[in-house]
Design a protein around this motif. Structure first.
Motif, PDB file in Angstrom:
ATOM      1  N   TYR A 179       1.791   1.556  -7.394  1.00 19.42           N
ATOM      2  CA  TYR A 179       2.525   0.847  -8.448  1.00 19.42           C
ATOM      3  C   TYR A 179       1.926  -0.543  -8.661  1.00 19.42           C
ATOM      4  O   TYR A 179       1.687  -0.965  -9.803  1.00 19.42           O
ATOM      5  N   GLY A 180       1.667  -1.233  -7.567  1.00 21.21           N
ATOM      6  CA  GLY A 180       1.103  -2.570  -7.659  1.00 21.21           C
ATOM      7  C   GLY A 180      -0.291  -2.576  -8.255  1.00 21.21           C
ATOM      8  O   GLY A 180      -0.634  -3.449  -9.062  1.00 21.21           O
ATOM      9  N   GLU A 181      -1.101  -1.584  -7.883  1.00 21.40           N
ATOM     10  CA  GLU A 181      -2.470  -1.509  -8.402  1.00 21.40           C
ATOM     11  C   GLU A 181      -2.473  -1.220  -9.901  1.00 21.40           C
ATOM     12  O   GLU A 181      -3.242  -1.823 -10.660  1.00 21.40           O
ATOM     13  N   SER A 234       8.828   9.182   5.190  1.00 23.78           N
ATOM     14  CA  SER A 234       9.444   8.574   4.012  1.00 23.78           C
ATOM     15  C   SER A 234       8.939   7.149   3.819  1.00 23.78           C
ATOM     16  O   SER A 234       8.658   6.720   2.697  1.00 23.78           O
ATOM     17  N   SER A 235       8.827   6.406   4.945  1.00 25.10           N
ATOM     18  CA  SER A 235       8.335   5.033   4.867  1.00 25.10           C
ATOM     19  C   SER A 235       6.891   4.988   4.399  1.00 25.10           C
ATOM     20  O   SER A 235       6.502   4.142   3.596  1.00 25.10           O
ATOM     21  N   LEU A 236       6.077   5.910   4.902  1.00 22.89           N
ATOM     22  CA  LEU A 236       4.670   5.980   4.493  1.00 22.89           C
ATOM     23  C   LEU A 236       4.566   6.296   3.012  1.00 22.89           C
ATOM     24  O   LEU A 236       3.771   5.688   2.283  1.00 22.89           O
ATOM     25  N   TRP A 237       5.378   7.240   2.540  1.00 23.97           N
ATOM     26  CA  TRP A 237       5.356   7.608   1.116  1.00 23.97           C
ATOM     27  C   TRP A 237       5.760   6.413   0.261  1.00 23.97           C
ATOM     28  O   TRP A 237       5.159   6.143  -0.779  1.00 23.97           O
ATOM     29  N   SER A 238       6.786   5.674   0.725  1.00 24.75           N
ATOM     30  CA  SER A 238       7.254   4.517  -0.031  1.00 24.75           C
ATOM     31  C   SER A 238       6.184   3.440  -0.107  1.00 24.75           C
ATOM     32  O   SER A 238       5.954   2.851  -1.180  1.00 24.75           O
ATOM     33  N   THR A 284       2.947   3.882   0.154  1.00 14.37           N
ATOM     34  CA  THR A 284       1.869   4.381  -0.690  1.00 14.37           C
ATOM     35  C   THR A 284       2.231   4.253  -2.163  1.00 14.37           C
ATOM     36  O   THR A 284       1.424   3.804  -2.988  1.00 14.37           O
ATOM     37  N   ARG A 285       3.457   4.617  -2.496  1.00 16.23           N
ATOM     38  CA  ARG A 285       3.911   4.521  -3.884  1.00 16.23           C
ATOM     39  C   ARG A 285       3.911   3.069  -4.354  1.00 16.23           C
ATOM     40  O   ARG A 285       3.468   2.772  -5.462  1.00 16.23           O
ATOM     41  N   ASN A 286       4.397   2.173  -3.506  1.00 15.54           N
ATOM     42  CA  ASN A 286       4.425   0.756  -3.868  1.00 15.54           C
ATOM     43  C   ASN A 286       3.020   0.203  -4.071  1.00 15.54           C
ATOM     44  O   ASN A 286       2.784  -0.616  -4.962  1.00 15.54           O
TER      45      ASN A 286
END
Length: 207
Positions: A13-15, A2-6, A8-10
């Motif tokens: 999102y930032g990019e 879950s932490s890895l997915w979060s 990666t998503r962040n």
């Protein structure tokens, strides 16, 4: 996982945000399409909508997160502070450091000159009001069930308006005057004599 997915998503999102903001500030907001952003970021149009509902959300999406930070700062203010002082202190304590002043000035100008961004900004600030009003009501000892006690709503709306006024003045001045000083000048102009009840609020037909 879950932490890895979060993370990666962040990161994605930032990019997307950085890519879109570069396009907005060089081409103009209205001239940049979602397809332009997706192509520059190397994602599909469908992927864009996994992160953002609209182009406006790319520019203003972090306003809700900022509102929650201000709520937390407000709740952490000293218990003895009046509601007005606590509100202003909470706003002062949360600063946006994602961009330098030159870039922030460009973003402010873009927001003020683009009707859809202005409208979205107002919508986001209404969500700030919903976040901040309960704590202000608590500090005032207001009864949330009393429809005539509008003090908390009025105080929060006024402080948020002062922030908007300061932002517009900062933009007109080309960023030459500190935004914090302009905010202080705005709140000083409308600062109430006291945020505590001077008399009992009338509850009933005002007529």
């Amino acid at each position: 996982m879950s932490s890895l997915w979060s993370r990666t998503r962040n990161a994605v999102y930032g990019e997307i945000t950085r890519t879109a903001m570069e396009l907005f500030l060089t081409r103009g907001f209205d001239a940049t399409t979602i397809d332009d952003i997706a192509a520059a970021a190397g994602i599909s149009r469908r992927s864009f909508f996994r992160y953002f509902g609209t182009k406006e959300d790319v520019v203003l999406g972090d306003l809700i997160a900022s509102g929650d930070l201000i709520r937390q700062a407000l709740e952490a203010r000293p218990a003895g502070e009046d509601a007005w002082t606590a509100l202003c202190g909470a706003l002062h304590s949360v600063k946006d450091s994602a961009y330098d002043d030159e870039t922030m000035l460009k973003i402010f100008r873009m927001v003020h000159e683009t009707p859809s961004l202005r409208a979205r900004s107002i919508e986001k600030h209404l969500q700030w009001q919903a976040l901040l009003t309960p704590e202000v009501r608590r500090r005032l000892g207001a009864d949330p069930a009393d429809p005539w006690d509008v003090r908390a709503d009025a105080l929060v709306a006024t402080v948020i308006t002062c922030l908007d006024v300061a932002g517009e003045a900062w933009t007109r001045a080309g960023g030459q005057v500190p935004l914090e000083d302009l905010f202080d000048a705005a709140v000083d102009a409308v600062r109430p004599a006291s945020c505590e009840p001077a008399a009992e609020i009338s509850t009933g037909d005002p007529g």
